[in-house]
Design a protein around this motif. Sequence first.
Motif, PDB file in Angstrom:
ATOM      1  N   LEU A   1     130.957  12.470  64.295  1.00 21.37           N
ATOM      2  CA  LEU A   1     131.563  11.494  63.377  1.00 21.37           C
ATOM      3  C   LEU A   1     132.457  10.521  64.130  1.00 21.37           C
TER       4      LEU A   1
ATOM      5  N   THR B   1     132.353  16.894  63.771  1.00 22.59           N
ATOM      6  CA  THR B   1     133.418  15.894  63.835  1.00 22.59           C
ATOM      7  C   THR B   1     133.305  15.065  65.113  1.00 22.59           C
ATOM      8  N   LYS B   2     132.903  15.696  66.187  1.00 23.46           N
ATOM      9  CA  LYS B   2     132.699  14.968  67.447  1.00 23.46           C
ATOM     10  C   LYS B   2     131.665  13.861  67.259  1.00 23.46           C
TER      11      LYS B   2
ATOM     12  N   LYS C   1     131.953  22.755  62.540  1.00 23.72           N
ATOM     13  CA  LYS C   1     132.594  21.570  61.968  1.00 23.72           C
ATOM     14  C   LYS C   1     133.193  20.696  63.071  1.00 23.72           C
ATOM     15  N   ASP C   2     133.798  21.324  64.091  1.00 26.77           N
ATOM     16  CA  ASP C   2     134.366  20.564  65.201  1.00 26.77           C
ATOM     17  C   ASP C   2     133.274  19.777  65.936  1.00 26.77           C
TER      18      ASP C   2
END
Length: 323
Positions: free
Chosen positions: A159, A156-157, A152-153
């Motif tokens: 995003l 997110t990067k 997820k991280d």
Amino acid sequence: KLKTITFQELYEKSLPPLEWLIDGLIPLNGITAISGAPGAYKSWFAIYTAIQSAKGENFLNEQFPTKKTGLLYIDEENGERLTQARMKGLSQRRDLNIHFSIYNFVKFTEAHVNEIIDYMKKNSLNVVIFDSFVRFLDDQDENSSKDVSRIKDLFTKMLLEGFTVIFIHHHKKDNGVSRTVSNDKMRGSSDLLAMVNSHIILDKQENIVIVEHNKMREARELEPFKIEITEKENGEIEFQYCNLSDTEIIGRNKDMQSKIVTILKETKEKLDIKQIVEKTGLYEKNVRAVCKSLERSKIIKSEKVGYGHKLVYFFNEIYNLAM
């Protein structure tokens, strides 16, 4: 360094409205999961999404407005021959701004994600599609909430760079419950569903695919619909949007009602929503809706129990339901 914003600053901050890649279905600058059992047309759906987005043409015979954009399709599942056949079936145009990475052993690592970001920036691409999720795991366990959190991280990067992430994922093996009500769940940790902005479930039945919008974080989920698949004489594949018929809607609801009532009758226990989900294999959203309907019909009853006043359901013994 920890970055903060005050309540007032966030309250007064001017934020852009929610934008869509596929209106109401796939948000821009978000994470979307497309899941289903084997043969559910997941990759077909993803390639069709890419083609319509690259063309800027509306999705499913004008049903959904589409944002024109460039895409990166990373395929570690199907290979060039199968991907090419699907491309040719879905589009006669060759000049679409879709870039493919096929069987390049891409993984969910910071190094590979940085490469993806750099490539997308260089080529003015805004959407990345991963086909399929499990093939990108790098000594990671899809059942581990810790590993999923790290993935997820990485998403997110992407995003934060303004990109949109779409991934295809498989369902768990059939647990014996009818697939017609989307009982199969995504494999892996529950954090997978928690991290996505939109979750689309596909269920292939003969020449149709039933589409269920299981989750939409920032808007209302769409009602289930179906895609009719037609192969023309020239080899083209046509996707057509259709509403579910009243019979199909009633049939889906009856199937779910029957599963829940059977579980409550057989267990003779008071079960909360999560326990019903676990025992039936149905999605939580469907269980909540069906339980409310069954309670209104006085087929089942509910009460709050324990210190936390947990809501539990049980079969209404005075109701003689013919199963």
